[in-house]
Motif scaffolding. Structure first.
Motif, PDB file in Angstrom:
ATOM      1  N   MET A   1      57.321 -74.087  73.127  1.00  0.00           N
ATOM      2  CA  MET A   1      56.167 -73.545  72.433  1.00  0.00           C
ATOM      3  C   MET A   1      56.612 -72.368  71.576  1.00  0.00           C
ATOM      4  SD  MET A   1      52.779 -71.975  74.124  1.00  0.00           S
ATOM      5  CE  MET A   1      51.406 -71.633  73.102  1.00  0.00           C
ATOM      6  N   ASP A   2      56.255 -72.372  70.310  1.00  0.00           N
ATOM      7  CA  ASP A   2      56.606 -71.294  69.404  1.00  0.00           C
ATOM      8  C   ASP A   2      55.617 -70.142  69.569  1.00  0.00           C
ATOM      9  OD1 ASP A   2      58.687 -72.726  68.302  1.00  0.00           O
ATOM     10  OD2 ASP A   2      57.419 -73.642  66.770  1.00  0.00           O
ATOM     11  N   ILE A   3      56.142 -68.940  69.424  1.00  0.00           N
ATOM     12  CA  ILE A   3      55.288 -67.764  69.452  1.00  0.00           C
ATOM     13  C   ILE A   3      54.755 -67.565  68.039  1.00  0.00           C
ATOM     14  CG2 ILE A   3      55.195 -65.290  69.847  1.00  0.00           C
ATOM     15  CD1 ILE A   3      57.419 -65.595  71.841  1.00  0.00           C
ATOM     16  N   LYS A   4      53.476 -67.568  67.900  1.00  0.00           N
ATOM     17  CA  LYS A   4      52.850 -67.381  66.598  1.00  0.00           C
ATOM     18  C   LYS A   4      52.750 -65.889  66.320  1.00  0.00           C
ATOM     19  CE  LYS A   4      51.306 -71.743  66.171  1.00  0.00           C
ATOM     20  NZ  LYS A   4      52.190 -72.679  65.662  1.00  0.00           N
ATOM     21  N   ALA A   5      53.404 -65.426  65.271  1.00  0.00           N
ATOM     22  CA  ALA A   5      53.429 -64.005  64.932  1.00  0.00           C
ATOM     23  C   ALA A   5      52.031 -63.494  64.620  1.00  0.00           C
ATOM     24  CB  ALA A   5      54.362 -63.760  63.761  1.00  0.00           C
ATOM     25  N   SER A   6      51.242 -64.278  63.908  1.00  0.00           N
ATOM     26  CA  SER A   6      49.900 -63.813  63.538  1.00  0.00           C
ATOM     27  C   SER A   6      49.005 -63.693  64.771  1.00  0.00           C
ATOM     28  CB  SER A   6      49.271 -64.756  62.515  1.00  0.00           C
ATOM     29  OG  SER A   6      49.148 -66.055  63.056  1.00  0.00           O
ATOM     30  N   ALA A   7      49.130 -64.618  65.711  1.00  0.00           N
ATOM     31  CA  ALA A   7      48.317 -64.538  66.926  1.00  0.00           C
ATOM     32  C   ALA A   7      48.714 -63.328  67.758  1.00  0.00           C
ATOM     33  CB  ALA A   7      48.468 -65.815  67.747  1.00  0.00           C
ATOM     34  N   LEU A   8      50.007 -63.066  67.838  1.00  0.00           N
ATOM     35  CA  LEU A   8      50.490 -61.905  68.578  1.00  0.00           C
ATOM     36  C   LEU A   8      50.031 -60.612  67.909  1.00  0.00           C
ATOM     37  CD1 LEU A   8      52.166 -61.002  70.980  1.00  0.00           C
ATOM     38  CD2 LEU A   8      54.181 -61.109  69.543  1.00  0.00           C
ATOM     39  N   LEU A   9      50.076 -60.562  66.581  1.00  0.00           N
ATOM     40  CA  LEU A   9      49.617 -59.393  65.846  1.00  0.00           C
ATOM     41  C   LEU A   9      48.131 -59.164  66.054  1.00  0.00           C
ATOM     42  CD1 LEU A   9      50.226 -57.116  63.845  1.00  0.00           C
ATOM     43  CD2 LEU A   9      49.781 -58.740  62.010  1.00  0.00           C
ATOM     44  N   ASN A  10      47.334 -60.249  66.005  1.00  0.00           N
ATOM     45  CA  ASN A  10      45.894 -60.126  66.232  1.00  0.00           C
ATOM     46  C   ASN A  10      45.595 -59.605  67.631  1.00  0.00           C
ATOM     47  OD1 ASN A  10      45.287 -61.030  63.681  1.00  0.00           O
ATOM     48  ND2 ASN A  10      44.997 -63.155  64.300  1.00  0.00           N
ATOM     49  N   GLU A  11      46.341 -60.096  68.610  1.00  0.00           N
ATOM     50  CA  GLU A  11      46.133 -59.646  69.980  1.00  0.00           C
ATOM     51  C   GLU A  11      46.500 -58.175  70.141  1.00  0.00           C
ATOM     52  OE1 GLU A  11      47.362 -60.872  74.519  1.00  0.00           O
ATOM     53  OE2 GLU A  11      47.843 -62.225  72.875  1.00  0.00           O
ATOM     54  N   MET A  12      47.588 -57.752  69.499  1.00  0.00           N
ATOM     55  CA  MET A  12      47.986 -56.348  69.559  1.00  0.00           C
ATOM     56  C   MET A  12      46.951 -55.455  68.884  1.00  0.00           C
ATOM     57  SD  MET A  12      52.071 -56.732  68.893  1.00  0.00           S
ATOM     58  CE  MET A  12      52.341 -54.983  68.725  1.00  0.00           C
ATOM     59  N   GLN A  13      46.378 -55.915  67.778  1.00  0.00           N
ATOM     60  CA  GLN A  13      45.354 -55.136  67.100  1.00  0.00           C
ATOM     61  C   GLN A  13      44.084 -55.052  67.937  1.00  0.00           C
ATOM     62  OE1 GLN A  13      45.151 -57.197  63.349  1.00  0.00           O
ATOM     63  NE2 GLN A  13      46.664 -55.845  62.392  1.00  0.00           N
ATOM     64  N   ALA A  14      43.756 -56.127  68.650  1.00  0.00           N
ATOM     65  CA  ALA A  14      42.584 -56.100  69.528  1.00  0.00           C
ATOM     66  C   ALA A  14      42.793 -55.110  70.668  1.00  0.00           C
ATOM     67  CB  ALA A  14      42.304 -57.497  70.075  1.00  0.00           C
ATOM     68  N   LEU A  15      43.989 -55.105  71.247  1.00  0.00           N
ATOM     69  CA  LEU A  15      44.296 -54.151  72.312  1.00  0.00           C
ATOM     70  C   LEU A  15      44.257 -52.720  71.791  1.00  0.00           C
ATOM     71  CD1 LEU A  15      47.210 -55.988  74.149  1.00  0.00           C
ATOM     72  CD2 LEU A  15      44.908 -55.585  75.013  1.00  0.00           C
ATOM     73  N   GLN A  16      44.746 -52.521  70.572  1.00  0.00           N
ATOM     74  CA  GLN A  16      44.713 -51.196  69.973  1.00  0.00           C
ATOM     75  C   GLN A  16      43.267 -50.747  69.764  1.00  0.00           C
ATOM     76  OE1 GLN A  16      46.439 -50.966  66.065  1.00  0.00           O
ATOM     77  NE2 GLN A  16      46.903 -48.797  66.270  1.00  0.00           N
ATOM     78  N   GLY A  17      42.415 -51.663  69.343  1.00  0.00           N
ATOM     79  CA  GLY A  17      40.998 -51.345  69.173  1.00  0.00           C
ATOM     80  C   GLY A  17      40.339 -50.976  70.483  1.00  0.00           C
ATOM     81  N   GLU A  18      40.708 -51.680  71.565  1.00  0.00           N
ATOM     82  CA  GLU A  18      40.161 -51.362  72.882  1.00  0.00           C
ATOM     83  C   GLU A  18      40.603 -49.980  73.336  1.00  0.00           C
ATOM     84  OE1 GLU A  18      41.177 -54.326  75.733  1.00  0.00           O
ATOM     85  OE2 GLU A  18      40.200 -55.925  74.619  1.00  0.00           O
ATOM     86  N   MET A  19      41.822 -49.601  72.996  1.00  0.00           N
ATOM     87  CA  MET A  19      42.326 -48.304  73.421  1.00  0.00           C
ATOM     88  C   MET A  19      41.663 -47.173  72.646  1.00  0.00           C
ATOM     89  SD  MET A  19      46.299 -48.985  74.196  1.00  0.00           S
ATOM     90  CE  MET A  19      46.403 -47.465  75.117  1.00  0.00           C
ATOM     91  N   ARG A  20      41.181 -47.440  71.455  1.00  0.00           N
ATOM     92  CA  ARG A  20      40.535 -46.395  70.655  1.00  0.00           C
ATOM     93  C   ARG A  20      39.110 -46.133  71.102  1.00  0.00           C
ATOM     94  NH1 ARG A  20      42.611 -47.885  64.611  1.00  0.00           N
ATOM     95  NH2 ARG A  20      44.736 -47.169  64.934  1.00  0.00           N
ATOM     96  N   THR A  21      38.446 -47.087  71.715  1.00  0.00           N
ATOM     97  CA  THR A  21      37.051 -46.920  72.081  1.00  0.00           C
ATOM     98  C   THR A  21      36.789 -45.752  73.018  1.00  0.00           C
ATOM     99  OG1 THR A  21      37.463 -49.106  73.009  1.00  0.00           O
ATOM    100  CG2 THR A  21      35.444 -48.822  71.813  1.00  0.00           C
TER     101      THR A  21
END
Length: 104
Positions: free
Chosen positions: A1-21
């Motif tokens: 299974m290939d790691i999708k860079a865009s999916a990983l980036l989206n997930e990291m941005q979502a986690l970053q958003g959760e940390m800012r709340t």
């Protein structure tokens, strides 16, 4: 299974958003109890560790739906979350010691 860079980036941005709340606690309607936030964070770390253990077990048993990449990424996520929790605990202990050592 290939790691999708865009999916990983989206997930990291979502986690970053959760940390800012939590920084918006003073905003109207967003006030939360510190103990509730801490409890939620600890439960999140626990869920990440359980998920990692489950993926690791499935991989070891030969489940073809689970790749090594998934196991390694999950292990890194849970490790980072645990380390962050330990750092928060250390800061709380330091703050408590500072307050207790203040002259009255």
């Amino acid at each position: 299974m290939d790691i999708k860079a865009s999916a990983l980036l989206n997930e990291m941005q979502a986690l970053q958003g959760e940390m800012r709340t939590p920084n918006q606690v003073n905003a109207p309607g967003l006030h939360q109890d510190f103990s509730a936030l801490l409890s939620k964070a600890i439960n999140n770390v626990n869920e990440l560790q359980q998920s990692t253990d489950s993926l690791r077990g499935r991989f070891e048993l030969g489940d073809e739906a689970v790749s090594l990449e998934q196991v390694m990424i999950a292990a890194q996520k849970s490790g980072i979350a645990f380390e962050a929790t330990v750092q928060v605990r250390n800061k709380l202990v330091d703050a408590y010691k500072t307050i207790m050592n203040m002259p009255v």
